[in-house]
Motif scaffolding. Sequence first.
Motif, PDB file in Angstrom:
ATOM      1  N   GLN A 129      45.256  56.927  70.074  1.00  0.00           N
ATOM      2  CA  GLN A 129      43.935  56.353  70.167  1.00  0.00           C
ATOM      3  C   GLN A 129      44.094  55.184  70.867  1.00  0.00           C
ATOM      4  O   GLN A 129      43.111  54.658  71.816  1.00  0.00           O
ATOM      5  CB  GLN A 129      43.390  56.274  68.640  1.00  0.00           C
ATOM      6  N   ARG A 171      40.281  63.815  67.082  1.00  0.00           N
ATOM      7  CA  ARG A 171      39.457  63.852  65.890  1.00  0.00           C
ATOM      8  C   ARG A 171      38.937  62.573  65.175  1.00  0.00           C
ATOM      9  O   ARG A 171      37.675  62.387  64.892  1.00  0.00           O
ATOM     10  CB  ARG A 171      40.140  64.865  64.672  1.00  0.00           C
ATOM     11  N   GLN A 172      39.982  61.861  65.094  1.00  0.00           N
ATOM     12  CA  GLN A 172      39.666  60.220  64.543  1.00  0.00           C
ATOM     13  C   GLN A 172      38.978  59.527  65.620  1.00  0.00           C
ATOM     14  O   GLN A 172      38.219  58.824  65.117  1.00  0.00           O
ATOM     15  CB  GLN A 172      41.041  59.584  64.283  1.00  0.00           C
ATOM     16  N   GLN A 174      36.715  59.889  67.623  1.00  0.00           N
ATOM     17  CA  GLN A 174      35.146  60.640  67.868  1.00  0.00           C
ATOM     18  C   GLN A 174      34.474  59.404  66.992  1.00  0.00           C
ATOM     19  O   GLN A 174      33.320  59.064  67.325  1.00  0.00           O
ATOM     20  CB  GLN A 174      34.882  61.842  67.689  1.00  0.00           C
ATOM     21  N   PHE A 175      35.020  59.246  65.722  1.00  0.00           N
ATOM     22  CA  PHE A 175      34.315  58.248  64.823  1.00  0.00           C
ATOM     23  C   PHE A 175      34.866  56.603  65.285  1.00  0.00           C
ATOM     24  O   PHE A 175      34.029  55.821  64.900  1.00  0.00           O
ATOM     25  CB  PHE A 175      35.160  58.410  63.431  1.00  0.00           C
ATOM     26  N   ARG A 176      35.898  56.505  65.996  1.00  0.00           N
ATOM     27  CA  ARG A 176      36.114  55.136  66.399  1.00  0.00           C
ATOM     28  C   ARG A 176      35.142  54.569  67.217  1.00  0.00           C
ATOM     29  O   ARG A 176      34.763  53.430  67.089  1.00  0.00           O
ATOM     30  CB  ARG A 176      37.600  54.856  66.842  1.00  0.00           C
ATOM     31  N   GLY A 178      32.251  56.273  68.226  1.00  0.00           N
ATOM     32  CA  GLY A 178      30.904  56.723  68.067  1.00  0.00           C
ATOM     33  C   GLY A 178      30.447  57.748  68.759  1.00  0.00           C
ATOM     34  O   GLY A 178      30.680  58.376  69.735  1.00  0.00           O
ATOM     35  N   HIS A 179      29.302  58.485  67.884  1.00  0.00           N
ATOM     36  CA  HIS A 179      28.835  59.814  68.517  1.00  0.00           C
ATOM     37  C   HIS A 179      28.293  59.802  69.878  1.00  0.00           C
ATOM     38  O   HIS A 179      28.689  60.813  70.694  1.00  0.00           O
ATOM     39  CB  HIS A 179      27.737  60.384  67.492  1.00  0.00           C
ATOM     40  N   ASP A 180      27.636  58.722  70.168  1.00  0.00           N
ATOM     41  CA  ASP A 180      27.036  58.657  71.566  1.00  0.00           C
ATOM     42  C   ASP A 180      27.952  58.458  72.738  1.00  0.00           C
ATOM     43  O   ASP A 180      27.536  58.367  73.783  1.00  0.00           O
ATOM     44  CB  ASP A 180      25.787  57.525  71.639  1.00  0.00           C
ATOM     45  N   PHE A 182      31.236  59.949  72.802  1.00  0.00           N
ATOM     46  CA  PHE A 182      32.232  60.835  72.666  1.00  0.00           C
ATOM     47  C   PHE A 182      31.497  62.357  72.992  1.00  0.00           C
ATOM     48  O   PHE A 182      30.673  62.806  72.340  1.00  0.00           O
ATOM     49  CB  PHE A 182      32.740  60.918  71.238  1.00  0.00           C
ATOM     50  N   GLY A 215      38.735  69.822  63.316  1.00  0.00           N
ATOM     51  CA  GLY A 215      37.740  68.818  62.954  1.00  0.00           C
ATOM     52  C   GLY A 215      37.061  68.604  64.322  1.00  0.00           C
ATOM     53  O   GLY A 215      36.410  67.353  64.291  1.00  0.00           O
TER      54      GLY A 215
END
Length: 589
Positions: A129, A171-172, A174-176, A178-180, A182, A215
Amino acid sequence: MGSNAKQTKYIIVSGGVISGIGKGIIASSTGLLLKTLGLNVTSIKIDPYLNIDAGTLSPLDHGEVFVLDDGGEVDLDLGNYERYLSVKLTRDNNITTGKIYREVIDKERRGDYLGKTVQVVPHITNAIQDWVERVGNVSTSEDGRAPDVCIVELGGTVGDIESAPFIEAMRQFQFRVGHDNFCLIHVSLVPVVGAVGEQKTKPTQASVRDLRGLGLSPDILACRSAIPFEEGIREKLSMFCQVSPKQVFSVHDCESLYHVPILLRQQGIIDVLTERLKLNELKLSPEVRSEGESLWVQWSEFARRRARDLDVVNIAVVGKYTYLTDSYISVVKALEHAGLNVNRKVKISWVEASDLEEFSMHKDPLKYHEAWQHMCAADGILVPGGFGERGVEGKVLASKWAREHNTPYLGICLGMQVAVIDFARNVCGMTNAHSTEFREACEHPVVVFMPEIDRTTMGGTMRLGSRPTKFQDTEFARNSKAKKLYGGVEEVHERHRHRYEVNPEVVKELESKGLKFVGRDAETGERMEILELENHPYFVGAQYHPEYLTRPLNPSPVFLGLLLAASGQLDTYLSGGEIAKDVDTKLKM
C-alpha cells in the motif's frame, strides 16, 4: 495523505478466469480515455513473481523485457502504458513480489520493526500500500503535473496463491484512500462454446464470486469475448455479478487494439468513471480540457487509418524468438506506428535467423528456402536486438543481403553489431571478424565487451536506460539520413540495453571503406551509437533500442526512415516534400 492537498484517484484492474486476456490493453485504454478529459494519468504494474525485475526472464517465457529511462527492466505492459499515455515511467512503477519482500526484509535486518514478528499481514500488505500510494503521487508526464488518476494493474488472476498478498493489500487500500478515490475494473472471459457459438457467463460469475470472497467488489466488468454480447448476456452478468448493466462492458475482438478505447467510450465507460470517482469535481483549466479533446481527435483518426485498406509494405524481421512475437512487441508497435504515420500497412514476415544459415546445416530444407523467399520479397529488413549465439550467422547474412541488394535495413543493438561483422568480413577483408560475445579469442574482434560492465552477475548489470548520443561534426554525419530524421538536432536521448559494443580500434578502417558512425556517445565519444552506410537507400544501425520510445502519434525516427525508404518516400520526405496522403486528411509530420 499527509500534507498533499489533492488525493490521487486509483483504478485497480484485476483479472479472472485465465491470464493473458488483455488487462494491460484495457488498463491502457482506460487511461487514454481519462487523458482525453484533460486528466493527468500515471500507472503501476504489479507482477506477483519473485524476480526482482524482468531483466533475467526469457522472452519466450514472459515476452519482451521493456527498458525505462532510469534503466529499469520491466514487464512489457509498462511499454503499453508509456505508448498509450505518453508518460515516462520509472522502475518503481513496476512492483514485484521480490521487490516488496526485499524491502520488508531489509527493514527487518535494520531493526525497523522493533522486535515484532514480521508477517504477510500487516507488514507485506502495508509495504504494498505504501509503495502504491507513494508512486501514485509521482508525476510521470512531460508537463510535470501531479497525477489525477493512477491505474494499477494486478498481474495474474484472482485466486492465484502468488497474488493473495496484493489482493489483500488492495482490499485494505480501498478504505485507506476512500470510496470516491477507488474504482475496481475486473477483466474476465466470456467464452464462446458449442456448435452454435453460445456465450457462457458462468466463468465470469465464478471469478467475481472469488473476488467478492476476498473482500473486493468490482465497479466495472470488462468482458473479453470473440464476439459482441448476445441478447441478454449483459443483463445476466449484471444480475449475477451485482453490478448495474451500464457497468458491464463488452470488449470483443475488433479491428485493432487501437480501437479498444473507441469501443469502451461508445459503451459509456467515461460516464461510469466520472460518476464513480466524482471526476467532475476536479478543477481543470480550459487549455488542459482542450488538449484532451485534441488528443481524442488524433487518436480516432489514427485508429481509423489502421482500419483502412492501405498499401502494404513488407518488412522481414530476422530474429531468434520469432515463434513468440510478444518477444518483439515494441518492435512490432514501432513498425505499426511508423507505417500508419506514412499511410502504409505493415506486413511483417517473421524470419527465424538460424533458418537463413548454410543449407547443409539444416534438417528442414523447406524452412531454409522459405526464409530466403521472405528475404527476397521484403521491401525492408529489420534485425532486432537479442542475446546468445544461436542465429547470429543468419543475422549476419541478413545484413549482407540488405547491403548488397540495396534493400532498406535497420539494425538494432545486436542488429547493428552484425552489420559491423558483415562489413568487416566482406568489405574490409577481416575474414575472421566476430564479436567476443560469441568468439572470445577471434582474430578480428570488431565487437567487444564493455570495460566497466560487471561479469559476475546477470541482473541489472548491462548498460541500461536513457543515454545521450551526439551526432558527429563531419560532412557525412551533418547530412546523414539519421540526423535529418531526428530533425537535425545535435543530440538525442535513447534507451540502451547491452553489454557489448563496436571495438573503437577498428572504427577508422570501417569508416574508410564507407561504414560511417554518425552518432557516438556524448560522454566519451568512443562508443559507436549510430551507423549509416554510404551510397545506400537506407542502411542504419542503432546500438540503442529506439523501439522503446515509439508513440502512436509520434513514431521513432529511425523506424519512420525504414518505412519511408521501404515505401519509396524517403527522399521526398527528407527534401521537405509531402508524403502519401490519406483519402480525406493531410498527414502532419
